[in-house]
Design a protein around this motif. Sequence first.
Motif: not given
Length: 454
Positions: A210, A213, A231-232, A234-235, A237, A239
């Motif tokens: 994370c 990135d 990810r699912d 919300g912990k 990302a 991008p």
Amino acid sequence: MSDPHRLDLVRSEVTGVVWPPITASQNAPLILLAERLERSQWFAPAVLRAGQFLQLAQLVQYAARHSPQFARRLKDAGMSAADAATPEGLGALPPLTRAMLQGDPATIDCAVQPPDHLPLHRNVSSGSTGEPVSVRRTAVNAVFWGAQTLRWQFWSDAPVGGRLAVVRAGVRDPGLLTDWGSPAALLYQTGPALTIDVTTDYDTIAAQLCAFDPHALIIYPTVLATLFDRRDAGKLALPSLKSVMLLGETVSESIRARADGIVAVNSCYSTMELGYLALECPLSGLHHIMSETAIVEVLGTDNQPVAEGEIGRVVATDLHNLATPLIRYDTGDWAEIGPVCPCGRGLPTLRRIYGRTRNLMTLPDGRTRWGLTGSIRYRRDTPLRQMQLIQHSRTELEARYTADAPFGLEDSAALIAAVKKTTDPAFAVRLTYVEGRLDNPQTGKFEEFISRIR
């Protein structure tokens, strides 16, 4: 489909020349071979097959002269080197097993190598069967490995100018690097890289990724699934992530479905002993066999080639290794023969590789990590031949092992100590001696670690 112009974008190493680029002499063999692989992938299957056996004739003649073990294999089969260089003769040669490869290197390896195949390096594999082997590979093997790695990066559409993260076993010095390393950094101005050892707990892996990135990620499917879970929830990302390159395991349809529309996913099939055997086609999802470097056979229980749609065990020949001859090497893997690919490449296909899906280990404190058991260490510390760890509960491990005889108190204590050191000291470990060998399931690779608490 791979972009034929990617090799026109390599970094020029001559002052004042940008395009077409001129490459320094030490990198010239790599770029020349990569260019040839870009062309040969479109050859007709018959042309590729003819080239394979032209090279095989060179290999078997050399191995027959310089490898005592291979010469004995030919003699025991009642064959000459010329016989083995034909499709019928090669198919009649009994396969080389992992147990045979564990013998004395002085009898297995070729005694000498041509000067232009030097220097040598040694690859050590713990092996999906839990039977570690050691193989010498040559400078020629290294150039082919580099060119096939570039092919995989091309097919994966990996952005070489971006950030690359690698999560895998055997990372000696994890952390940040200034570039992607060989081969990409030899030819391109790459972005930075982050390497993470897969035995790191998954929360730490997720946090490091994370923060970094990455634009491209090389990772095992099992570990990728845990990232999707985060990810699912919300912990997590990522991008910037555009390309995921998967290795080491069977890739489930659920993993592909969870990646669909978010990142490009491309997998490879490789072994430490042989290098790349197949790469996923960017158009069809089939896996193209790397015919330029290996003859790959898929055999049924009768040792005869299976038909399209059938599953058999993978037996492969490294066409260029003049150090440790791997001729009809039984990999222990299982695969399904695929059809002609609609992409137009002449490289034959595997529809699916049934390698093992490595289970997750749950530590006594509840954390999860990669179930890598370190069988190389165990074999160094104790006289075992093969070992499998089974997790029965959060605190209990069973070590099933094969050896010439059951271990006494000293060897038993050494093995238990080694298991605790490579897993967690809080585990209770019990040993189970198995006569003969630990069986290989026909649905995939033997799993050196199995969790029975999930």
